[in-house]
Design an enzyme around this catalytic site. Structure first.
Site, PDB file in Angstrom:
ATOM      1  N   GLY A   1       0.786  -1.228   0.000  1.00 11.38           N
ATOM      2  CA  GLY A   1       0.000   0.000   0.000  1.00 11.38           C
ATOM      3  C   GLY A   1       0.815   1.274   0.000  1.00 11.38           C
ATOM      4  O   GLY A   1       0.265   2.367   0.110  1.00 11.38           O
TER       5      GLY A   1
ATOM      6  N   VAL B   1       0.897   6.784  -0.126  1.00 11.37           N
ATOM      7  CA  VAL B   1       0.129   5.693   0.461  1.00 11.37           C
ATOM      8  C   VAL B   1      -1.245   5.580  -0.181  1.00 11.37           C
ATOM      9  O   VAL B   1      -1.823   6.569  -0.623  1.00 11.37           O
ATOM     10  CB  VAL B   1      -0.019   5.862   1.994  1.00 11.37           C
ATOM     11  CG1 VAL B   1       1.342   5.843   2.660  1.00 11.37           C
ATOM     12  CG2 VAL B   1      -0.755   7.127   2.347  1.00 11.37           C
ATOM     13  N   CYS B   2      -1.726   4.351  -0.218  1.00 15.66           N
ATOM     14  CA  CYS B   2      -3.091   4.078  -0.674  1.00 15.66           C
ATOM     15  C   CYS B   2      -3.991   4.246   0.540  1.00 15.66           C
ATOM     16  O   CYS B   2      -4.128   3.342   1.357  1.00 15.66           O
ATOM     17  CB  CYS B   2      -3.178   2.662  -1.241  1.00 15.66           C
ATOM     18  SG  CYS B   2      -4.823   2.246  -1.850  1.00 15.66           S
ATOM     19  N   GLN B   3      -4.568   5.430   0.663  1.00 19.45           N
ATOM     20  CA  GLN B   3      -5.359   5.774   1.847  1.00 19.45           C
ATOM     21  C   GLN B   3      -6.701   6.344   1.400  1.00 19.45           C
ATOM     22  O   GLN B   3      -6.851   7.550   1.222  1.00 19.45           O
ATOM     23  CB  GLN B   3      -4.580   6.773   2.717  1.00 19.45           C
ATOM     24  CG  GLN B   3      -5.146   6.944   4.087  1.00 19.45           C
ATOM     25  CD  GLN B   3      -4.254   7.817   4.963  1.00 19.45           C
ATOM     26  OE1 GLN B   3      -3.430   8.593   4.492  1.00 19.45           O
ATOM     27  NE2 GLN B   3      -4.436   7.695   6.267  1.00 19.45           N
TER      28      GLN B   3
END
Length: 148
Positions: A74, A81-83
């Site tokens: 992620g 970041v994959c948020q």
């Protein structure tokens, strides 16, 4: 806006998942600190991060970036970041900075191949989880900062 962010910084300092939380370059719009993951394979180290607020905060979400290299599906090579919480379609102006940091820590504590920026690591986590965890532990030992 600056007053709200300053208040949120004080709130975030009370939360136990991050240390050394402070404004960077004298600007309340950019914070730095250390995240302390709770779970293997990352709990052997601390990870430096930056949280950057838009001048339009809270109408626009902040952006989180890890400055410490991490072996995680992620988080891309540049630390983005994959948020989903901070994506424009999911962002709510009532969301507090502490919630963003808590969500970032949850991402680190539970790598999810469905929330991936690095498809190679997501595939490894799905197909060979033991190898993924072994490599992530080794990467953490080499690159993470010591826990305070």
């Amino acid at each position: 806006m600056a007053a709200r962010i300053a208040k949120e910084l004080e709130e975030a300092r009370l939360w136990g998942g991050a240390r050394e939380l402070r404004p960077l370059d004298g600007s309340v719009l950019r914070w730095g600190g250390l995240l302390l993951p709770n779970n293997p394979p990352y709990n052997a180290g601390a990870f430096r991060f930056e949280l950057t607020f838009s001048p339009h905060h809270p109408l626009s979400p902040p952006r989180a970036r890890l400055c410490t290299s991490i072996y995680h599906p992620g988080v891309d090579a540049e630390g983005h970041v994959c948020q989903p919480l901070t994506s424009p379609q999911h962002w709510a102006p009532s969301t507090r900075a502490t919630q963003v940091l808590q969500d970032l820590l949850l991402l680190l504590d539970g790598p999810d191949p469905q929330r991936a920026l690095r498809q190679d690591l997501a595939r490894e986590l799905r197909e060979r989880p033991e190898r993924f965890h072994r490599r992530a532990e080794e990467h953490t030992r080499r690159h993470a900062e010591p826990r305070p």
